[in-house]
Design an enzyme around this catalytic site. Structure first.
Site, PDB file in Angstrom:
ATOM      1  N   ASP A 176       0.817  -1.217   0.000  1.00  0.00           N
ATOM      2  CA  ASP A 176       0.000   0.000   0.000  1.00  0.00           C
ATOM      3  C   ASP A 176       0.850   1.265   0.000  1.00  0.00           C
ATOM      4  O   ASP A 176       1.562   1.536   0.965  1.00  0.00           O
ATOM      5  CB  ASP A 176      -0.914  -0.019   1.233  1.00  0.00           C
ATOM      6  CG  ASP A 176      -1.915   1.127   1.224  1.00  0.00           C
ATOM      7  OD1 ASP A 176      -2.057   1.797   0.182  1.00  0.00           O
ATOM      8  OD2 ASP A 176      -2.555   1.339   2.263  1.00  0.00           O
ATOM      9  N   ASP A 199      -1.652   5.865  -6.495  1.00  0.00           N
ATOM     10  CA  ASP A 199      -2.003   4.985  -5.377  1.00  0.00           C
ATOM     11  C   ASP A 199      -2.146   3.526  -5.803  1.00  0.00           C
ATOM     12  O   ASP A 199      -2.992   3.204  -6.644  1.00  0.00           O
ATOM     13  CB  ASP A 199      -3.329   5.473  -4.763  1.00  0.00           C
ATOM     14  CG  ASP A 199      -3.730   4.656  -3.551  1.00  0.00           C
ATOM     15  OD1 ASP A 199      -2.835   4.196  -2.821  1.00  0.00           O
ATOM     16  OD2 ASP A 199      -4.943   4.464  -3.337  1.00  0.00           O
TER      17      ASP A 199
END
Ligand SMILES: *[C@@H]1O[C@H](CO)[C@@H](O)[C@H](O)[C@H]1NC(C)=O
Ligand SMILES: *[C@@H]1O[C@H](CO)[C@@H](O)[C@H](O)[C@H]1NC(C)=O
Ligand SMILES: *[C@@H]1O[C@H](CO)[C@@H](O)[C@H](O)[C@H]1NC(C)=O
Length: 409
Positions: free
Chosen positions: A100, A281
């Site tokens: 992440d 992201d």
């Protein structure tokens, strides 16, 4: 420092690439596998929108030290994720962790229990993080973290979950976002930053530069090893040409993440977003555009919203006319081809779609432009461009790959 020969051997062993591999700067490379959760993928769009909302909220509430962002959204499971196997302790217990870039804490124990070993040291702190797709809270330990053979971090701060939600099927997260995102996650040490795994690899001299290179490849199957993370350098076998760098934006709240200034254009001349801030992201599946930008994209493409999948849908005639989407950042333009704007058709029925329909991976951020967070370049973008997250120089890099213009979908 790990000898070059060992690195090359590791790389060969992990990547499955047969020969001719030249690793440019001796980064250490970790394979990551993609997993699609078929039962939750119907919520794909909602997941991505919740995540964007939660990231914005988290940045805004960071100044309220000690308080946790409250997210009034239902907790969704991750739909499409990239997973790395990471060892903790000595001997190590192996955990499957979500990779992440939108968060920076590393924690374990959501599914598989943490096993204390002689290297595990409990600190006086509790640690908790709220995500768009769940939360965890638990106890801080320092421990030996083994990312790959030869990539071993002594005394890495990790969270050991006592409660977590939204993480079935994975054991936790390896957070490779900016270090500042760890501020306020410890208690009582609320003013402390937690060095990320990348920070510690660099501080310990295990890698030469404080940066990460990520390669994702488009896939048309549900679970596959088709990504890799290189710590400390880039893997020149995974991209073509040179890497173009973009400074991290100063516009809040994108400035808190891997945020950049970028404009988006459809075809030769249809402006979708004028230069504005947003983020890159790995935790977002789609490409999200501020609602007004998405409306322009819909008008330009003729797409309609498909009620079953939540994705935009076009006819085959509209697909034949579909133009490229151009992302301009840091003076370079990155072209997302018509094929790259499609949801992989082999996965249509997995998301509740019709086998031969044509769905698009560009979707609605859920908020209008002008809020300092106007787009998310998620997986659908990162599968077409190699990406570099350069902490040392506060910049993001993109390069083309053999998949940039491939017709995989
Ligand atoms: C997939 O998602 C569903 C519902 O969202 C959840 O119940 C299930 O545990 C998830 N499975 C995995 C393997 O993550
Ligand atoms: C990004 O855009 C903002 C707003 O126009 C501007 O102030 C800033 O200088 C730009 N560049 C960076 C690196 O933030
Ligand atoms: C899709 O949902 C919207 C809102 O619920 C509804 O107005 C519309 O008629 C639906 N379209 C189709 C094709 O079912």
């Amino acid at each position: 420092m790990v000898p070059q020969m060992l690195l090359t051997t590791l790389f060969l062993a992990f990547s499955g690439i047969a020969e001719g591999v030249v690793v440019k700067r001796s980064p250490v490379t970790l394979p990551i596998s993609r997993r699609v959760n078929l039962t939750s993928i119907h919520n794909l769009v909602r997941h991505d929108q919740n995540r964007a909302a939660a990231l914005k909220l988290k940045a805004s509430s960071r100044s309220r030290i000690g308080s946790r962002a409250v997210v009034n959204e239902p907790v969704d499971n991750q739909a499409v994720t990239y997973i790395a196997s990471v060892g903790v302790g000595s001997p190590p217990t192996t955990f499957d962790l979500l990779v992440d870039t939108g968060s920076s804490n590393t924690w374990v124990g959501a599914t598989q229990p943490f096993v204390k070993t002689s290297t595990s040291v409990q600190t006086p702190n509790q640690v908790s993080v709220t995500y768009g797709s769940g939360f965890f809270s638990g106890t801080e330990f320092t421990d030996t973290v083994t990312i790959a053979p030869g990539l071993v971090i002594p005394q890495q701060s990790i969270g050991v979950a006592s409660t977590s939600s939204g993480f079935q099927g994975v054991d936790g997260i390896i957070g490779i976002g900016p270090t500042a995102l760890t501020l306020g996650t410890l208690s009582p040490a609320t003013n402390s930053l937690i060095p990320t795994v990348t920070d510690n690899l660099f501080a310990n001299g295990i890698i030469d530069s404080n940066l990460i290179g990520i390669s994702f490849e488009p896939t048309t199957t549900e679970e596959i090893v088709n990504g890799e993370i290189s710590w400390g350098g880039t893997d020149s076998s995974k991209f073509t040409g040179s890497i173009s760098f973009i400074p991290v934006t100063t516009t809040f709240p994108s400035s808190e993440f891997w945020g950049i200034n970028q404009s988006v254009r459809y075809g030769a001349s249809t402006s979708i977003l004028t230069t504005t801030a947003g983020i890159v992201d790995t935790g977002t599946t789609l490409v999200l555009l501020a609602s007004d930008g998405l409306a322009k994209y819909r008008r330009a493409t003729g797409a309609v919203l498909d009620n079953n999948t939540g994705l935009l849908r076009i006819t085959s005639t509209q697909f034949n006319n579909l133009q490229s989407l151009f992302f301009t950042a840091g003076g370079t333009t990155f072209e997302l081809t018509a094929n790259a704007q499609l949801w992989p058709r082999t996965l249509n029925t997995d998301i509740g779609g019709v086998r031969n329909d044509i769905y698009l991976i560009v979707n609605d951020l859920g908020t209008p432009s002008g809020e300092g967070f106007d787009f998310v370049n998620g997986f659908a973008f990162l599968e077409r461009f190699y990406s570099v997250f350069d902490t040392a120089n506060d910049r993001v890099g993109f390069a083309t790959t053999p998949f940039t213009t491939a017709t995989t979908n």
